[in-house]
Design a protein around this motif. Structure first.
Motif, PDB file in Angstrom:
ATOM      1  N   SER A  13       0.643  -0.914  -0.155  1.00  0.00           N
ATOM      2  CA  SER A  13       0.141  -0.043  -0.489  1.00  0.00           C
ATOM      3  C   SER A  13       0.664   1.258   0.215  1.00  0.00           C
ATOM      4  O   SER A  13       0.279   2.375   0.191  1.00  0.00           O
ATOM      5  CB  SER A  13      -0.607   0.077   1.565  1.00  0.00           C
ATOM      6  N   LYS A  37       2.247   6.609   0.442  1.00  0.00           N
ATOM      7  CA  LYS A  37       0.971   6.170   0.450  1.00  0.00           C
ATOM      8  C   LYS A  37       0.299   5.693  -1.116  1.00  0.00           C
ATOM      9  O   LYS A  37       0.527   6.153  -1.954  1.00  0.00           O
ATOM     10  CB  LYS A  37      -0.007   6.543   1.433  1.00  0.00           C
ATOM     11  N   GLU A  39      -2.805   4.222  -3.341  1.00  0.00           N
ATOM     12  CA  GLU A  39      -4.683   3.452  -3.300  1.00  0.00           C
ATOM     13  C   GLU A  39      -4.795   2.754  -4.847  1.00  0.00           C
ATOM     14  O   GLU A  39      -5.485   2.096  -4.722  1.00  0.00           O
ATOM     15  CB  GLU A  39      -5.309   4.905  -3.599  1.00  0.00           C
ATOM     16  N   SER A  51      -3.401   5.845 -10.381  1.00  0.00           N
ATOM     17  CA  SER A  51      -3.227   5.874  -9.699  1.00  0.00           C
ATOM     18  C   SER A  51      -1.064   5.546  -9.116  1.00  0.00           C
ATOM     19  O   SER A  51      -1.017   6.661  -8.044  1.00  0.00           O
ATOM     20  CB  SER A  51      -3.803   5.835  -8.471  1.00  0.00           C
TER      21      SER A  51
END
Length: 418
Positions: A13, A37, A39, A51
């Motif tokens: 993640s 981070k 997603e 993303s």
């Protein structure tokens, strides 16, 4: 080698990136590490290229600011758990004069080992040589310079799903970077956290991420087993969220700030916001109980996987890396109690990077630099199994697609696996 080298670790993640270069003493110097981070991942597999690319681009931007230089290429680590290791053998006749094995003979034997049957959705992405046999003499580490008529290479061929590898590459490219090379995470991490003795006599390298646990076994100096467990540190965060009735973000913050496996602070309390936005008081001991229960379960999964591997009895030590459970105080003692093995946390011995979180990304930098040094002396010889000449029908869309991917990978995978 004065230019900067970039490494990228796409985890469950979160994405880590590092930039390094060779110092005046020809050692790797870590110039900066960034993280973001993401997603666009599910258990380490890209499910949203856009993303994922944005997170990679964010890491790249942070590194560029650190060293005030633009980058256009990077090395990428690949989770060992998404790959299969297939035993194979390549046999060739020694072609040199006086029957002396040359580098070319060794390379031909390795290349011959790749002619194995695999399903249409997979690609051969590398080879891990185990040992060599010359005539009747076996268990040879390096056959070059020895005499004989027949050379055999015993290897483990590394395969992975084409779509998984392709999406990893596309995500990096969408972030404005060319992938210069790929390497298995366990090999990358092992190069900076395992000693030669551990790799020789038997060690399990356990990379605990947010959603998955990559487990790898080293013996006789080689990677001999990889697997993936579909659970990780995020399960602890979820338990805290449910048990304390707080948001996942709040639970993650609590885990990082107060998380421990030591109960010497069990009478202390702290406050946090619940899902209704109200302040609540939490006993530290209750927090520890929740964490300890889930960590113990994860360690039991690891123990079961080690037994399943068939190497459990030969493993002398377990080395933990990643961020899922390694940062908890007391993890070594709990780990040794459940696994019945000596346990330690793997830390890269580099200034600014001495954390189990950075094992993979630092390892790929080290091996990339080592590989570049080798390539300056000798041409890289590990190429992809699928050669351009194997397909003549340019009108066949399936073959054309596989040929295009193979040609791409052929120029990407370096001899980091050997």
């Amino acid at each position: 080698m004065n230019e900067y080298v970039i490494g990228i670790d796409i985890g469950s993640s979160k994405i880590y990136a590092a930039v390094g270069k060779i110092d005046s003493e020809e050692n790797l110097q870590i110039m900066g590490i960034s993280s973001s981070k993401c997603e666009g991942l599910n258990k380490g597999i890209v499910i949203d290229i856009e993303s994922t690319a944005k997170s990679i681009e964010k890491c790249k931007g942070q590194l560029q600011k650190m060293v005030e230089q633009d980058f256009n290429s990077a090395y990428l680590v690949v989770p060992g758990g998404i790959c299969d290791l297939i035993e194979s053998k390549g046999v060739v006749a020694v072609s040199a004069l006086e029957n002396t094995v040359t580098h070319k003979d060794k390379d031909r034997a390795i290349e011959a080992s790749k002619f194995i049957s695999i399903t249409s959705d997979k690609e051969i992405i590398g080879v891990i040589p185990q040992d060599y046999v010359i005539d009747e003499c076996d268990k040879i580490k390096d056959p070059v310079g020895m005499c004989g008529n027949k050379l055999e290479a015993n290897v483990k061929v590394v395969t992975a799903r084409s779509s998984v590898i392709n999406n990893l590459i596309k995500s990096v490219e969408a972030a404005g970077l060319t992938v210069k090379g790929l390497e298995l995470k366990p090999i990358a991490a092992a190069s900076v956290v395992l000693s030669q003795e551990e790799k020789k006599f038997g060690a399990a390298l356990v990379d605990v991420g947010a959603e998955t646990i990559d487990l790898s076994v080293f013996s006789n100096g080689k990677l001999c087993y990889t697997s993936i467990i579909p659970f990780g540190g995020k399960a602890i965060t979820n338990d805290l969220s449910v048990g304390l009735k707080v948001s996942m973000d709040e639970a993650e913050n609590m885990k990082l700030k107060y998380g421990t496996l030591k109960k010497d602070v069990s009478n202390e309390t702290f406050t946090c916001n619940n899902i209704s936005g109200e302040f609540i008081e939490v006993k530290h001991g209750f927090l520890v109980d929740i964490i300890e229960a889930r960590v113990s379960e994860l360690l039991e999964f690891i123990k079961a996987e080690l037994e399943k591997s068939g190497y459990e009895k030969s493993i002398e030590r377990v080395i933990l890396v990643g961020g899922g459970i390694t940062l908890f105080k007391g993890i070594k003692d709990v780990g040794e109690e459940i696994l019945n093995k000596p346990v330690r946390i793997g830390l890269p011995d580099y200034i600014g990077a001495a954390s189990p979180l950075f094992s993979n990304v630092v390892g790929v930098l080290k091996n990339a630099i080592d590989e570049n040094n080798k390539s300056s002396n000798r041409k890289n010889v590990v190429s992809d199994f699928i050669d351009d000449d194997l397909y003549d029908d340019e009108d066949d869309e399936i073959y054309a697609e596989r040929k295009g991917l193979a040609k791409r990978i052929k120029n990407i995978f370096s001899n980091l696996f050997s």
